[in-house]
Design an enzyme around this catalytic site. Structure first.
Site, PDB file in Angstrom:
ATOM      1  N   ASP A  51      -3.019   2.739  -5.968  1.00  0.00           N
ATOM      2  CA  ASP A  51      -2.090   2.615  -4.851  1.00  0.00           C
ATOM      3  C   ASP A  51      -1.921   1.378  -4.109  1.00  0.00           C
ATOM      4  O   ASP A  51      -1.241   1.423  -3.264  1.00  0.00           O
ATOM      5  CB  ASP A  51      -2.405   3.805  -4.266  1.00  0.00           C
ATOM      6  CG  ASP A  51      -3.712   3.580  -3.307  1.00  0.00           C
ATOM      7  OD1 ASP A  51      -4.595   2.718  -3.542  1.00  0.00           O
ATOM      8  OD2 ASP A  51      -4.168   4.416  -2.217  1.00  0.00           O
ATOM      9  N   GLU A  52      -2.259   0.420  -4.543  1.00  0.00           N
ATOM     10  CA  GLU A  52      -2.341  -0.989  -3.882  1.00  0.00           C
ATOM     11  C   GLU A  52      -2.336  -2.127  -4.891  1.00  0.00           C
ATOM     12  O   GLU A  52      -2.927  -2.114  -5.696  1.00  0.00           O
ATOM     13  CB  GLU A  52      -3.515  -1.018  -2.621  1.00  0.00           C
ATOM     14  CG  GLU A  52      -4.758  -1.157  -3.218  1.00  0.00           C
ATOM     15  CD  GLU A  52      -5.702  -1.596  -1.863  1.00  0.00           C
ATOM     16  OE1 GLU A  52      -5.372  -2.319  -1.272  1.00  0.00           O
ATOM     17  OE2 GLU A  52      -6.722  -0.861  -2.054  1.00  0.00           O
TER      18      GLU A  52
ATOM     19  N   ASP B  86       0.738  -1.193   0.007  1.00  0.00           N
ATOM     20  CA  ASP B  86      -0.040   0.048   0.061  1.00  0.00           C
ATOM     21  C   ASP B  86       0.959   1.313  -0.242  1.00  0.00           C
ATOM     22  O   ASP B  86       1.744   1.297   0.859  1.00  0.00           O
ATOM     23  CB  ASP B  86      -1.033   0.076   1.206  1.00  0.00           C
ATOM     24  CG  ASP B  86      -2.070   0.910   1.105  1.00  0.00           C
ATOM     25  OD1 ASP B  86      -2.199   1.533   0.204  1.00  0.00           O
ATOM     26  OD2 ASP B  86      -2.544   1.233   2.290  1.00  0.00           O
TER      27      ASP B  86
END
Length: 382
Positions: free
Chosen positions: A124-125, A9
């Protein structure tokens, strides 16, 4: 072979990208979510003048914030006016999704160079299956973190566990720039003391209902009478609660998937009326459709079903869609089809959100060219 699943993350991703561009803001409370009017101004002496949250007026929401702003109570999805009351001196920056997408591609490519078995979970992950790699777990995670920083200048947090459930929980335990490795034996000490909301899949409503039963932590869920959970949550969800509270999860890391639809939408700064704000709405609608066409072309998809989403000023939401005779990725064709959908919904009330979606997707190389009839300008007959 024992599974080793990582959840990576990025730390305060959008805000961190902005701090690369404006390093003088490091250590300050910064909120992302403004519009073009909040673009920093370059002064004659070479310094920049930034907008402040106290000067914001509108109904936008916070996209994200730096950890310094979060310490003041400002979090993503919070109304901007509420955020301004909590942190009036915070710097306000506009969102720049093109930059965020570019950095997203960079960090994912950096990870893929070390561990290619990746499940993309958003901008974003990602999940990473490390099971077949021979390297020591912690050393491998440190290599991944170093590669991400080298290629992007950004930090990330990684959780590694026997499954996706625990890995996602653990990636949040030591933020920012964290690294947490747990096994099933660690669940009682590391996971059971956590609040139930830390488990992905236990949302606000379930959290509130568990609280009514006196259950606040994951360990209390594990210790709860299964019959009590079934009574209040039903068999399926109660069974799932029992399993996740013990850290059990068999889901595989899915390294490839086809999207079901691709969409674009926007929430207006103020409510717009289809007749009185026709020109502004037409421009916004056209821009959404054209950019959606660009998204499809970039991802090499075409779609046969075009739909719209409207949210009225009273927060009611309606959708309509139409199926085309042939799939398309052409922005103008999407705009015409979306216009047909628009004419099938009542437009007496003001609008607060407008969205366009293309579904029934297929690969661009597999589809025949679309043939669509032309239509008049959107909103022209209202």
């Amino acid at each position: 072979m024992a599974r080793r699943i990582a959840h990576l993350d990025m730390d305060a991703f959008y805000a961190s990208v902005e701090l690369l561009r404006y390093p003088e803001l490091r250590g300050q409370a910064v909120v992302i979510g403004g519009g073009s009017a909040h673009q920093p101004r370059l002064l004659a002496d070479g310094s920049r003048q930034f907008s402040r949250l106290r000067d914001y007026a509108g109904r936008g929401v916070v996209t994200t914030s730096t950890y310094e702003a979060r310490a003041l109570g400002v979090f993503s999805a919070m109304g901007m006016m509420k955020a301004a009351a909590l942190a009036p001196d915070a710097v306000l920056l506009p969102t720049d999704f093109d930059s965020y997408r570019r950095y997203s591609r960079l960090f994912k490519a950096a990870v893929a160079g070390i561990a290619p078995h990746i499940e993309d979970r958003g901008i974003d992950e990602i999940y990473i299956d490390l099971s077949e790699l021979p390297d020591d777990t912690r050393e491998l995670a440190l290599r991944i973190k170093a590669a991400v920083r080298e290629h992007t200048g950004l930090s990330c947090s990684i959780g590694i566990a026997p499954n996706k459930l625990l890995a996602k929980i653990c990636s949040d335990l030591e933020k920012p720039d964290g690294l947490t490795v747990v096994s099933l034996d660690d669940v009682p000490a590391r996971i059971w003391p956590l609040a139930v909301r830390k488990v992905n899949g236990i949302g606000p409503k379930a959290t509130a209902r568990l609280a009514e039963l006196g259950i606040a932590t994951v360990g209390q869920v594990a210790a709860a009478d299964p019959a009590l959970l079934r009574e209040h949550f039903g068999l399926n969800y109660a069974t799932w609660l029992g399993r996740v509270s013990r850290g059990l999860d068999e889901r595989a890391v899915v390294t490839s998937s086809e999207p079901k639809s691709i969409s674009r939408e926007t929430t207006f700064e103020r409510d717009l009326h289809a007749r009185h704000d026709r020109e502004a709405l037409s421009e916004i609608f056209t821009r959404l459709c054209m950019r959606l066409g660009e998204d499809l072309a970039r991802k090499r998809y075409v779609g046969r079903t075009v739909g719209i989403k409207l949210r009225y000023s009273d927060f009611r939401t309606v959708t309509r869609d139409v199926t085309l005779p042939a799939p398309t990725a052409d922005g103008a064709a999407i705009r015409r089809a979306a216009g047909e959908c628009l004419r099938r919904v009542p437009l007496e009330l003001k609008l607060r959100l407008l969205g366009v979606r293309v579904s029934a997707l297929s690969g661009m190389d597999e589809a025949a060219p679309a043939k669509t009839a032309t239509q008049g300008d959107l909103f022209s007959d209202l």
